[in-house]
Design an enzyme around this catalytic site. Structure first.
Site, PDB file in Angstrom:
ATOM      1  N   SER A 279       0.842  -1.201   0.000  1.00 43.30           N
ATOM      2  CA  SER A 279       0.000   0.000   0.000  1.00 43.30           C
ATOM      3  C   SER A 279       0.869   1.241   0.000  1.00 43.30           C
ATOM      4  O   SER A 279       1.971   1.244   0.572  1.00 43.30           O
ATOM      5  CB  SER A 279      -0.853  -0.020   1.266  1.00 43.30           C
ATOM      6  OG  SER A 279      -1.407   1.259   1.495  1.00 43.30           O
TER       7      SER A 279
ATOM      8  N   TYR B 160      -1.872  -0.922  10.759  1.00 47.09           N
ATOM      9  CA  TYR B 160      -2.153  -1.585   9.477  1.00 47.09           C
ATOM     10  C   TYR B 160      -1.007  -1.306   8.495  1.00 47.09           C
ATOM     11  O   TYR B 160      -0.452  -2.217   7.879  1.00 47.09           O
ATOM     12  CB  TYR B 160      -3.483  -1.075   8.902  1.00 47.09           C
ATOM     13  CG  TYR B 160      -3.553  -1.169   7.410  1.00 47.09           C
ATOM     14  CD1 TYR B 160      -3.692  -2.404   6.776  1.00 47.09           C
ATOM     15  CD2 TYR B 160      -3.418  -0.025   6.611  1.00 47.09           C
ATOM     16  CE1 TYR B 160      -3.710  -2.486   5.400  1.00 47.09           C
ATOM     17  CE2 TYR B 160      -3.440  -0.111   5.239  1.00 47.09           C
ATOM     18  CZ  TYR B 160      -3.582  -1.340   4.631  1.00 47.09           C
ATOM     19  OH  TYR B 160      -3.578  -1.427   3.271  1.00 47.09           O
TER      20      TYR B 160
ATOM     21  N   LYS C  82       2.348  -3.584   6.546  1.00 46.53           N
ATOM     22  CA  LYS C  82       2.803  -3.590   5.140  1.00 46.53           C
ATOM     23  C   LYS C  82       4.309  -3.298   5.076  1.00 46.53           C
ATOM     24  O   LYS C  82       5.036  -3.923   4.307  1.00 46.53           O
ATOM     25  CB  LYS C  82       2.023  -2.563   4.319  1.00 46.53           C
ATOM     26  CG  LYS C  82       0.529  -2.818   4.225  1.00 46.53           C
ATOM     27  CD  LYS C  82       0.202  -4.085   3.455  1.00 46.53           C
ATOM     28  CE  LYS C  82      -1.283  -4.301   3.280  1.00 46.53           C
ATOM     29  NZ  LYS C  82      -1.627  -5.638   2.757  1.00 46.53           N
TER      30      LYS C  82
HETATM   31  N1  UFG Z   1     -12.505  11.462   3.356  1.00 50.13           N
HETATM   32  C1  UFG Z   1     -13.515  12.335   3.702  1.00 50.13           C
HETATM   33  N2  UFG Z   1     -14.657  11.820   4.240  1.00 50.13           N
HETATM   34  C2  UFG Z   1     -14.838  10.463   4.440  1.00 50.13           C
HETATM   35  C3  UFG Z   1     -13.790   9.588   4.078  1.00 50.13           C
HETATM   36  C4  UFG Z   1     -12.633  10.119   3.546  1.00 50.13           C
HETATM   37  O1  UFG Z   1     -13.397  13.553   3.539  1.00 50.13           O
HETATM   38  O2  UFG Z   1     -15.899  10.062   4.948  1.00 50.13           O
HETATM   39  C5  UFG Z   1     -11.280  12.013   2.740  1.00 50.13           C
HETATM   40  C6  UFG Z   1     -10.022  11.741   3.530  1.00 50.13           C
HETATM   41  O3  UFG Z   1      -9.819  12.737   4.507  1.00 50.13           O
HETATM   42  C7  UFG Z   1      -8.970  11.759   2.411  1.00 50.13           C
HETATM   43  C8  UFG Z   1      -9.721  11.181   1.209  1.00 50.13           C
HETATM   44  O4  UFG Z   1     -11.092  11.362   1.507  1.00 50.13           O
HETATM   45  O5  UFG Z   1      -8.588  13.075   2.113  1.00 50.13           O
HETATM   46  C9  UFG Z   1      -9.467   9.710   0.965  1.00 50.13           C
HETATM   47  O6  UFG Z   1      -9.712   8.993   2.162  1.00 50.13           O
HETATM   48  P1  UFG Z   1      -9.836   7.398   2.174  1.00 50.13           P
HETATM   49  O7  UFG Z   1     -10.174   6.998   3.575  1.00 50.13           O
HETATM   50  O8  UFG Z   1     -10.753   6.947   1.097  1.00 50.13           O
HETATM   51  O9  UFG Z   1      -8.388   6.917   1.761  1.00 50.13           O
HETATM   52  P2  UFG Z   1      -6.960   7.164   2.461  1.00 50.13           P
HETATM   53  O10 UFG Z   1      -6.118   7.845   1.446  1.00 50.13           O
HETATM   54  O11 UFG Z   1      -7.088   7.801   3.772  1.00 50.13           O
HETATM   55  O12 UFG Z   1      -6.479   5.684   2.736  1.00 50.13           O
HETATM   56  C10 UFG Z   1      -6.391   4.748   1.679  1.00 50.13           C
HETATM   57  C11 UFG Z   1      -6.665   3.357   2.209  1.00 50.13           C
HETATM   58  C12 UFG Z   1      -5.585   2.883   3.113  1.00 50.13           C
HETATM   59  C13 UFG Z   1      -4.267   3.041   2.463  1.00 50.13           C
HETATM   60  C14 UFG Z   1      -4.064   4.437   1.919  1.00 50.13           C
HETATM   61  C15 UFG Z   1      -2.816   4.479   1.092  1.00 50.13           C
HETATM   62  O13 UFG Z   1      -7.878   3.321   2.938  1.00 50.13           O
HETATM   63  O14 UFG Z   1      -5.773   1.520   3.394  1.00 50.13           O
HETATM   64  O15 UFG Z   1      -5.150   4.806   1.089  1.00 50.13           O
HETATM   65  O16 UFG Z   1      -2.483   5.746   0.728  1.00 50.13           O
HETATM   66  F1  UFG Z   1      -3.311   2.767   3.350  1.00 50.13           F
END
Ligand code: UFG
Length: 343
Positions: free
Chosen positions: A124, A149, A153
């Site tokens: 990841s 998590y 990785k």
């Molecule tokens: N976000 C919101 N509201 C929500 C959910 C997310 O505004 O309800 C925003 C987050 O703050 C972020 C973006 O949307 O700016 C993406 O968030 P995600 O939770 O979809 O994804 P992340 O980038 O935080 O995390 C993902 C995976 C992880 C992995 C990571 C790798 O969930 O498992 O990418 O970069 F590790």
């Protein structure tokens, strides 16, 4: 090749199974169904139009995993199985380290015993942590994640690197996924999170379909064009194709272990994704802006040039297609897969 896909009933695993079959490989699924649905198998078979071998197995169980390899002429393994919720890993770190490390050690041990040396690992972009600037290159060092998590990785990448370095013929590709979204164009398989989705795209899709009232945008005061977080969303079908490219490349890989970013190289903001989803679905996605989420970065996107140069792979699908395919899946399965059966 006969390719074992651990976690093959899960979101990324199931799309990878289809991509392998389409490329002429035989896919064998191993899954404990802890975060996936048995109905996936029937759906995969209906899309692929071939029977698919599937083993319900606990990959932390040495004997059961050994039996899996004894049964069957495995040429390569794509190891997708693992626990993957960032927030949950913070409250249950022991479970995450135990499960993710144990299952990888057990699978690698069985591979060593049975002479299987080709491995593609689901890593990841979280391994880059907060210390590097986007576009993120595979050479970024050191690797460090902000949550248990992600640390699993980092540690597993290290373990596999050491195993490959022992010069016993292993070839290992470490695939660093950015943000997988989207669904198969059939609408039959897609991301099916249990409970309240942690990730942006499934949450947006559930708001659009009327299952949740509104999205909370986690912060709009980042140093980005519209103030919201920017990520590299990649269509899961492109991601699955990246796994096939990696498996096919292993034997000709110049080094015994190699990391590859699987991303598009294009950042999209939270509000950018919301807008694209509204256009693709024709539905409004109401939102409120809340505080920043702990541990979130402002910006994370890939430098995907290594995968293009060495695997001959590049993501092809646009944000619009990611949203359209997610919407098709969400509409066909408004409450997820559990209450639905393939007709
Ligand atoms: N976000 C919101 N509201 C929500 C959910 C997310 O505004 O309800 C925003 C987050 O703050 C972020 C973006 O949307 O700016 C993406 O968030 P995600 O939770 O979809 O994804 P992340 O980038 O935080 O995390 C993902 C995976 C992880 C992995 C990571 C790798 O969930 O498992 O990418 O970069 F590790």
């Amino acid at each position: 090749m006969r390719v074992l896909v651990t976690g093959g009933a899960g979101y990324v695993g199931s799309h990878t199974v289809l991509a392998l079959i389409e490329a002429g490989h035989t896919a064998v699924i191993a899954d404990n169904f802890s975060n996936s649905n048995r109905a996936v198998l029937e759906r995969l078979e209906s899309i692929a139009d071939v029977p698919i071998e599937c083993h319900e197995v606990e990959l932390t169980d040495d004997e059961a995993t050994d039996r899996l390899f004894s049964a069957g002429d495995i040429d390569a393994v794509i190891h997708c199985a693992g626990l993957k919720a960032v927030g949950e890993s913070v409250s249950a770190p022991l479970e995450y380290y135990r499960n993710n490390l144990d299952s990888t050690l057990t699978v690698a041990g069985a591979m060593a015993k049975h002479g299987v040396r080709r491995l593609v690992f689901s890593s990841s972009a979280t391994v880059y942590g907060a210390g590097h600037t986007s576009p993120l290159s595979e050479d970024s060092w050191p690797l460090e994640s902000s949550n248990p998590y992600g640390q699993t990785k980092v540690i597993i990448e290290r373990m596999l690197t050491d195993i490959a370095a022992a010069n016993t013929g292993w070839k290992v590709a470490l695939l660093r996924y950015f943000n997988p979204v989207g669904a198969h164009s059939s609408g039959l398989i897609g991301e099916d999170p249990r409970g309240i989705p942690n990730n942006l795209m499934p949450f947006v899709a559930q708001v659009a379909v009327g299952r949740r009232e509104r999205l909370t945008v986690h912060g709009d005061d980042y140093d980005t064009a519209d103030g919201t977080g920017e990520r590299d969303y990649i269509h899961v079908v492109d991601l699955a194709a990246g796994h096939v490219a990696a498996v096919d490349h292993l034997d000709s890989m110049a080094t015994d272990v190699r990391a590859f970013n699987l991303g598009t190289g294009r950042p999209t903001s939270v509000l950018g994704l919301v807008g694209a989803f509204e256009r693709a679905s024709g539905q409004a996605v109401p939102y409120v802006v809340g505080p920043r989420r702990d541990g979130d970065l402002a910006v994370a996107y890939a430098d995907p040039s290594r995968a293009r140069a060495e695997l001959g792979w590049a993501a092809a699908r646009s944000i619009e297609e990611m949203c359209a395919d997610t919407w098709r899946w969400q509409q066909a399965n408004p409450t997820g897969m559990s209450s639905q059966l393939v007709s």
